[in-house]
Design a protein around this motif. Structure first.
Motif, PDB file in Angstrom:
ATOM      1  N   TYR A  42       0.842  -1.199   0.000  1.00  0.00           N
ATOM      2  CA  TYR A  42       0.000   0.000   0.000  1.00  0.00           C
ATOM      3  C   TYR A  42       0.876   1.249   0.000  1.00  0.00           C
ATOM      4  O   TYR A  42       2.011   1.244   0.471  1.00  0.00           O
ATOM      5  CB  TYR A  42      -0.980   0.016   1.178  1.00  0.00           C
ATOM      6  CG  TYR A  42      -0.355   0.243   2.529  1.00  0.00           C
ATOM      7  CD1 TYR A  42      -0.154   1.540   3.025  1.00  0.00           C
ATOM      8  CD2 TYR A  42       0.024  -0.820   3.335  1.00  0.00           C
ATOM      9  CE1 TYR A  42       0.420   1.744   4.259  1.00  0.00           C
ATOM     10  CE2 TYR A  42       0.595  -0.619   4.580  1.00  0.00           C
ATOM     11  CZ  TYR A  42       0.784   0.672   5.033  1.00  0.00           C
ATOM     12  OH  TYR A  42       1.358   0.878   6.262  1.00  0.00           O
ATOM     13  N   THR A  56      -3.439   3.729  -2.426  1.00  0.00           N
ATOM     14  CA  THR A  56      -3.396   2.659  -3.411  1.00  0.00           C
ATOM     15  C   THR A  56      -3.036   1.366  -2.690  1.00  0.00           C
ATOM     16  O   THR A  56      -2.052   1.328  -1.948  1.00  0.00           O
ATOM     17  CB  THR A  56      -2.342   2.965  -4.500  1.00  0.00           C
ATOM     18  OG1 THR A  56      -2.638   4.247  -5.070  1.00  0.00           O
ATOM     19  CG2 THR A  56      -2.344   1.915  -5.578  1.00  0.00           C
ATOM     20  N   THR A  64      -7.050  -5.044  -6.348  1.00  0.00           N
ATOM     21  CA  THR A  64      -6.403  -3.750  -6.173  1.00  0.00           C
ATOM     22  C   THR A  64      -7.491  -2.731  -5.865  1.00  0.00           C
ATOM     23  O   THR A  64      -8.668  -2.935  -6.186  1.00  0.00           O
ATOM     24  CB  THR A  64      -5.631  -3.311  -7.437  1.00  0.00           C
ATOM     25  OG1 THR A  64      -6.557  -3.185  -8.510  1.00  0.00           O
ATOM     26  CG2 THR A  64      -4.548  -4.301  -7.789  1.00  0.00           C
ATOM     27  N   GLN A  66      -7.916   1.751  -5.398  1.00  0.00           N
ATOM     28  CA  GLN A  66      -7.357   3.093  -5.282  1.00  0.00           C
ATOM     29  C   GLN A  66      -8.467   4.018  -4.819  1.00  0.00           C
ATOM     30  O   GLN A  66      -9.566   4.008  -5.377  1.00  0.00           O
ATOM     31  CB  GLN A  66      -6.794   3.574  -6.615  1.00  0.00           C
ATOM     32  CG  GLN A  66      -6.026   4.882  -6.481  1.00  0.00           C
ATOM     33  CD  GLN A  66      -5.365   5.272  -7.784  1.00  0.00           C
ATOM     34  OE1 GLN A  66      -6.022   5.772  -8.682  1.00  0.00           O
ATOM     35  NE2 GLN A  66      -4.067   5.042  -7.865  1.00  0.00           N
ATOM     36  N   ARG A  68      -9.165   8.064  -3.917  1.00  0.00           N
ATOM     37  CA  ARG A  68      -8.662   9.428  -4.035  1.00  0.00           C
ATOM     38  C   ARG A  68      -9.614  10.347  -3.275  1.00  0.00           C
ATOM     39  O   ARG A  68     -10.814  10.325  -3.498  1.00  0.00           O
ATOM     40  CB  ARG A  68      -8.593   9.842  -5.501  1.00  0.00           C
ATOM     41  CG  ARG A  68      -8.022  11.237  -5.705  1.00  0.00           C
ATOM     42  CD  ARG A  68      -7.905  11.595  -7.168  1.00  0.00           C
ATOM     43  NE  ARG A  68      -7.061  10.674  -7.915  1.00  0.00           N
ATOM     44  CZ  ARG A  68      -5.738  10.739  -7.989  1.00  0.00           C
ATOM     45  NH1 ARG A  68      -5.092  11.685  -7.340  1.00  0.00           N
ATOM     46  NH2 ARG A  68      -5.057   9.868  -8.715  1.00  0.00           N
ATOM     47  N   ASP A  78     -10.119   4.581  -8.876  1.00  0.00           N
ATOM     48  CA  ASP A  78      -9.018   4.774  -9.816  1.00  0.00           C
ATOM     49  C   ASP A  78      -9.474   5.187 -11.205  1.00  0.00           C
ATOM     50  O   ASP A  78      -8.663   5.630 -12.016  1.00  0.00           O
ATOM     51  CB  ASP A  78      -8.139   3.523  -9.894  1.00  0.00           C
ATOM     52  CG  ASP A  78      -8.904   2.282 -10.292  1.00  0.00           C
ATOM     53  OD1 ASP A  78     -10.133   2.227 -10.056  1.00  0.00           O
ATOM     54  OD2 ASP A  78      -8.278   1.352 -10.816  1.00  0.00           O
TER      55      ASP A  78
END
Length: 182
Positions: A42, A56, A64, A66, A68, A78
């Motif tokens: 991470y 991330t 996976t 992500q 933000r 993401d």
């Protein structure tokens, strides 16, 4: 700074190496979950005000994720798709590491006896499911905080060093290596 933690949860032991800089944390956790094992990498990019800006996560041979956080507190994935279920979250809390407790502790800078509630984007590991979870931190002494998950009722007293990094999280994590300047 490099930090090592050992996960002592009876449901899944782990070992983590964290490399912490002024605006970025990079961690690798090798652990056990149920009958399987996982390796999680991470990265948390940190704004000057102490909020996570970009998180991330990648499980080797697995999912996976992500996340933000925008300047106005909105969250997206993401692909830039909004994540309205995380609206109001100020922090990220990754289940497999005690590091993510550091961000709100540093930012809140609570005096002894004071407490505050934060809403965290809680990430389960190894599946990387995410949901908003209200949490309370209360400073009990210079290096001791009470952490409470207000959704589940879970509560524990954690001990931190002068930088706000966990040294002891009973039943979950313990620091096994002193911080080393890199």
């Amino acid at each position: 700074m490099d930090v090592l933690w050992r996960g002592v949860d009876s449901r899944g032991e782990s070992l983590e190496h964290l490399r912490l800089g002024a605006s970025r944390a990079r961690g690798t956790v090798i652990g056990r979950a149920g009958a399987g094992v996982f390796t999680l990498g991470y990265v948390v990019e940190i704004d000057p005000d102490g909020h996570p800006r970009l998180t991330t996560l990648r499980v080797v041979d697995g999912p996976t994720l992500q996340l933000r956080r925008s300047w106005d507190g909105g969250w997206s994935d993401d692909h830039g798709r909004p994540l309205p279920e995380l609206t109001g979250c100020t922090d990220v809390d990754i289940q497999a590491t005690p590091f993510t407790n550091t961000l709100p502790l540093r930012r809140l800078n609570l005096p002894v006896g004071a407490g505050a509630v934060v809403l965290a984007a809680w990430v389960g590991v190894p599946e990387l499911g995410v949901r908003a979870v209200p949490q309370r931190y209360t400073r009990l002494a210079e290096h001791t905080y009470r952490y409470e998950n207000l959704e589940s009722g879970y509560a524990v007293e954690i001990t931190v060093d002068a930088q706000g990094l966990v040294t002891r999280y009973p039943g979950a994590f313990e620091r096994v290596g002193p911080g080393q300047q890199s």
